[in-house]
Design an enzyme around this catalytic site. Sequence first.
Site, short mmCIF file in Angstrom:
data_model
loop_
_atom_site.label_atom_id
_atom_site.label_comp_id
_atom_site.label_asym_id
_atom_site.label_seq_id
_atom_site.Cartn_x
_atom_site.Cartn_y
_atom_site.Cartn_z
N GLU A 194 8.50 5.41 -9.98
CA GLU A 194 9.35 4.23 -10.14
C GLU A 194 8.66 2.99 -9.58
OE1 GLU A 194 12.61 4.09 -7.46
OE2 GLU A 194 13.86 2.85 -8.76
N HIS A 248 7.83 -0.08 -7.50
CA HIS A 248 8.16 -0.48 -6.12
C HIS A 248 7.51 -1.81 -5.81
CE1 HIS A 248 9.83 3.53 -5.47
NE2 HIS A 248 10.30 3.10 -4.32
N ASP A 302 8.35 7.12 -3.82
CA ASP A 302 9.49 8.02 -3.60
C ASP A 302 9.09 9.50 -3.62
OD1 ASP A 302 11.05 5.81 -3.38
OD2 ASP A 302 12.11 6.07 -5.27
N HIS A 360 14.83 9.19 -3.45
CA HIS A 360 15.16 8.17 -4.45
C HIS A 360 16.67 8.20 -4.61
CE1 HIS A 360 14.87 6.19 -8.44
NE2 HIS A 360 15.51 7.20 -8.98
N GLU A 380 19.01 7.27 -6.55
CA GLU A 380 19.71 7.64 -7.77
C GLU A 380 19.67 9.15 -8.04
OE1 GLU A 380 17.60 5.17 -7.36
OE2 GLU A 380 18.18 3.40 -8.49
N HIS A 417 15.09 -1.03 -1.46
CA HIS A 417 14.07 -0.60 -2.42
C HIS A 417 12.82 -1.48 -2.32
CE1 HIS A 417 12.44 1.19 -6.03
NE2 HIS A 417 12.12 -0.02 -6.43
N GLU A 471 10.32 1.15 3.34
CA GLU A 471 9.37 1.86 2.47
C GLU A 471 7.95 1.29 2.61
OE1 GLU A 471 12.16 3.73 -1.02
OE2 GLU A 471 11.14 1.83 -1.48
#
Lengths: 254, 254, 254, 254, 254, 254
Positions: F32, F34, F43, F118, F120, F174, F179
């Site tokens: 994904e 980032h 992730d 992650h 979701e 995010h 992160e």
Amino acid sequence: MTSFRMAEMTWPDYHEALAQDPVILVPVGATEQHGPHLPLSVDVILPTAVCEGVAARGGYLVAPPLAYGYKSMPRSGGGQHFPGTTSLDAASLVAQVKDLTREFVRHGARGIAFIVGHTENLWHVSEGCDLAYRENARLAEGLRILNVGYWQFLPAETASAIFGTTQIDWDMEHAGIMETSMMLHLRPDLVHMERLVEHAPSRVPGYELWPYDIDAVPSDGVLNTAGAATAEKGKQFLDAYVRSLAAALGDAFK
Amino acid sequence: MTSFRMAEMTWPDYHEALAQDPVILVPVGATEQHGPHLPLSVDVILPTAVCEGVAARGGYLVAPPLAYGYKSMPRSGGGQHFPGTTSLDAASLVAQVKDLTREFVRHGARGIAFIVGHTENLWHVSEGCDLAYRENARLAEGLRILNVGYWQFLPAETASAIFGTTQIDWDMEHAGIMETSMMLHLRPDLVHMERLVEHAPSRVPGYELWPYDIDAVPSDGVLNTAGAATAEKGKQFLDAYVRSLAAALGDAFK
Amino acid sequence: MTSFRMAEMTWPDYHEALAQDPVILVPVGATEQHGPHLPLSVDVILPTAVCEGVAARGGYLVAPPLAYGYKSMPRSGGGQHFPGTTSLDAASLVAQVKDLTREFVRHGARGIAFIVGHTENLWHVSEGCDLAYRENARLAEGLRILNVGYWQFLPAETASAIFGTTQIDWDMEHAGIMETSMMLHLRPDLVHMERLVEHAPSRVPGYELWPYDIDAVPSDGVLNTAGAATAEKGKQFLDAYVRSLAAALGDAFK
Amino acid sequence: MTSFRMAEMTWPDYHEALAQDPVILVPVGATEQHGPHLPLSVDVILPTAVCEGVAARGGYLVAPPLAYGYKSMPRSGGGQHFPGTTSLDAASLVAQVKDLTREFVRHGARGIAFIVGHTENLWHVSEGCDLAYRENARLAEGLRILNVGYWQFLPAETASAIFGTTQIDWDMEHAGIMETSMMLHLRPDLVHMERLVEHAPSRVPGYELWPYDIDAVPSDGVLNTAGAATAEKGKQFLDAYVRSLAAALGDAFK
Amino acid sequence: MTSFRMAEMTWPDYHEALAQDPVILVPVGATEQHGPHLPLSVDVILPTAVCEGVAARGGYLVAPPLAYGYKSMPRSGGGQHFPGTTSLDAASLVAQVKDLTREFVRHGARGIAFIVGHTENLWHVSEGCDLAYRENARLAEGLRILNVGYWQFLPAETASAIFGTTQIDWDMEHAGIMETSMMLHLRPDLVHMERLVEHAPSRVPGYELWPYDIDAVPSDGVLNTAGAATAEKGKQFLDAYVRSLAAALGDAFK
Amino acid sequence: MTSFRMAEMTWPDYHEALAQDPVILVPVGATEQHGPHLPLSVDVILPTAVCEGVAARGGYLVAPPLAYGYKSMPRSGGGQHFPGTTSLDAASLVAQVKDLTREFVRHGARGIAFIVGHTENLWHVSEGCDLAYRENARLAEGLRILNVGYWQFLPAETASAIFGTTQIDWDMEHAGIMETSMMLHLRPDLVHMERLVEHAPSRVPGYELWPYDIDAVPSDGVLNTAGAATAEKGKQFLDAYVRSLAAALGDAFK
């Protein structure tokens, strides 16, 4: 034809109403335990009332609600071990969202909003919407699909007025002050305040575990205290939700 | 606790009621066009009323109805081309029947009856029951699952009295005398007799064809004439259904 | 190339035949008990013979039959508890109807008719057709898909001549006069009339119940008496079906 | 009752036969192009003949064949672009294998062998068997399920005698010497040797590509030359397969 | 930006790289026993190394590998009864291939190659590709999807040099000389040559049987001897695969 | 054998390790976007590092991570419109969770924890766990399955020390400070701090809408500022997560 309830309309009425390009609101509820004082259908009654409040302002139709939703989780609904909680697998809910969207698109609708009344539905309704959009976008120019939990639109002023804060842990509000108040306003005949037992708020762990650690969930299924609920607060909640959701939907479908 | 409506019960009420080993009745409806004079929810209202009539005699609970059913066929419901008819794919309906059965079994129920209000549901509810029984039979000793269209239990004497025959072509009764009469009895506010247009009964061919031969379906969605409908006949129908279905269920779950 | 049996054609023959825009007939059978006197493949043999009769008149191809169908129901086939009845779940049958349609469409066919030989297949073949049409309609202009039980086209005069009535309860005809007669005409080597036991017609209840009430189904699997069956009647049935089905298909695909 | 063809047996015959604990053989074929000289049903006819040969020796029943199989691949069947090749998605084939196994187990069978006549079926029948075993193993003590392509049991001496080698590239044998010879032996009426065109063997690449590189596949669908085929060789093949497969099955189900 | 590993790229880097119309290589591995001397991830490490070798030559990106693959079969991987072998059902693998293709197509990719490192994956990745192509071909002009087992491109000269033959029975090479050599070259820290036990090659029967005949599979999971493996041979294999696969991909996507 | 990485273990090593009844940790990541400064694999890298930190303390094995996860949502990951974000449908992720659980149970494991990296993924991994528990609970006494997002276990003191508050809106994090810091600690070679553009935090609406309102998402995919990230903070985060997650898992699996 003056109604906005699809269930009460004849098909020519519905057909005529669609010509005005309304947004179709679909309440997505659940049949789920809500403590010793509330009925199993709280999560159907409340989003339906919010949808009807919004629709009464014009520009919307309310489709028949989905009475069964996704499985209850210990942290936000107490869990599946309660009798009465009657839930669907994710795929079953996703499939319904896809089917309904396909049908409303066939009817000519271009705006469809799933108004969720049960936290755990959100991510599966979202998957349903995503798949439905993938399938239908090319067939229906201008199609818009929306997914929202009605409680996510509590205005800050209402939150402050009732909770004394705008930081609300909605996961804990299952069968709590908000839901109980709205039920006292809408269906007092179904509320049994005298059965409420006060106990400390639940403290479920941050993870999910199978089998459930049942001891971490209050045995009455109420995650937070509901003793302060009143019908008056219920009306405040309902009015606030209708107002703010109508505004949000107006933005989304403008 | 005196109600038999699951939606209105708290979970402890429901839990207590289950201890009496009731049969759970699930009305399986549809959102479907019913001519210019009846609302889209006829197939939800009627089986729910029948279920509640049966349950009022004791020994039953009525679960929240499924408001959306399988697709309408030209020969028995007019077809999917009408606006308002809002239907599920077979797999979606099958999945719900499986999920609900699994849940009621977990609650401790051993008798579950799906009471169908829409012809086209029957074979898919049947598949759902078959798969649900396959999955649950070993887990729930004594489990019984039943599938029936409520109209299939019209007593001969009622049929004769109203139709003048016991050979009724139910496929043609969509939005006809029976359904209109029952709606006049139960929800006269939703019936518009003045909009009825008399025309000859529909003569759909014996096959199914895609795309539909739309010319073979009356454009108002009424397959047979409903002009002779009255609220009094509606009461007769309802009472007869309740009586005969209660007897049949009594046999099946004895 | 003179054959109409797809199984016997080479691919160039088939390719050439498709250029004439024939309708492809797909017999949809079952492997199912048919009493002590008939083989398990009755529901394959009969619709295949009807299809071949229709195809012999020109304008049709006959695809290889589906030898396995949907589950047998107590009321129309005796039920799944008989050894030999070998059935598919609904989803498996639906999937095949979709796959075959997609393939015939790829070959260039624009008319496809599923000719069902087993009552219980009808609703699931219908779902398959509906999904197949949804998937393929946009890709294949003029596509038509049809679903029919061959027995649904018995001409009134044949019915009167053989049964003495035009009101036939087809559900009860499982392994009865019609099927036995046609088998005596087509495959007398597979019929054992001497094993027939006369008994009263079955009286299955109007509902479906799991587990089955096996006592309600005759233990030999014959729902109605077949003693009056003859090869001559079989020929009458076959000729009548071919004639009337050819006419109906001619209408549908004209 | 002496037959071993399930399709020709009555249910009491089948029931009685099952008491001897036979292995049920299920031919799994395909409807697929086989060059300009062979019919579309080669992959049904050949494994059925092998199964019947094995069953004639006793201890086996032959179930009705599956007439449609998995998609043809360029490297072993020419590919899906040929008219006439009529194939199933993997999930559809898997589902049938599961359903049939479940049914035979219900009948009391404890040995089930899927005898594949079409290379591309093998891995999907395998998945079906694996899922079927997972579902049924606990319900049916001693259950054994087998999956095999009949051509995989060509004895070395037959291979040497006919091909001059034991290293046969079966992928290339599609519509080649072996299949053509067996068809000349079994169904000479369906073989058109005069239409054969000699050309060099196909050289498909080692990868699979979508869309197909159609130029890499011979336009007649024959991957290797079949000119040397004779009915006599066909009998040799068939006898050899029956003998060696019977031995292998004897080992597997002993 | 110089990397070709998608996992290491930022999204703007990836976006920019896609503008060059590269082919995306997806290593499709497995977590599977590889004897007493090799780790469970051999089938991930090897195709990833091959992909990276190809990509280092330019024109390709390497997507994150799939670490879990289809079930191991006795004949080519020893079978599912070994601890550590951790596999997916076919439908799960098919679904991933479809999802990844849909996503790469959305990103703008028009060339996607699944580079398989585990024999049993091939047919299910193939089904995934076929369904993905069916879904996406109309949306993405020029789309090409490829499926290949990297070992299928061993040049004849390398085969001769190492095996002394070009006829290699790859099914038997599980955890054999080729895989062991490549691991000795790539990850010698994970190879335990001292644990190798010499034994005769496995002789699994030509059919598949459930439950497995475990005695037919060597108890250490090595189907053929790996004693002759060396890091030098591993480098030869890797270089040869990279060279020949790059050539084949160049052909396929030219 | 000292490793805890399943991918690096031979099957006998893994078999031996399972005898100690470890909990198997499965990192569930995503590919994904980032932001402009972090790679697509954040992730995957972060939950794997947390799992390895926990496992280094003993009693755990780390399975190969799932490199692809559920679709990114605008509110917590920016949305699916970014190139590079490569996601699975819910059903595909659910299926993998079920498959892996079934396999680990077959190996003898009784404790399995999915450690999500992650947001979701959480609800779909949850559905997978629920279905997996339903399927396996009866087969594996004492089975426990856990689902958690590693970030949900940030100790209050670490939150206060770094963020100055314990009320963190993780949806906004995010590609943010947490992160970025952890990546600076673990893989500084993959971080491009110089590409960071400061902008105000994103303000996505409380609903989900299809098609996305792309203007509501920052065009660089960073929902909140990451400028304050440092490798030192990254080490603090990692150590804190390992410590608190180890404690929570210890509780759950005690």
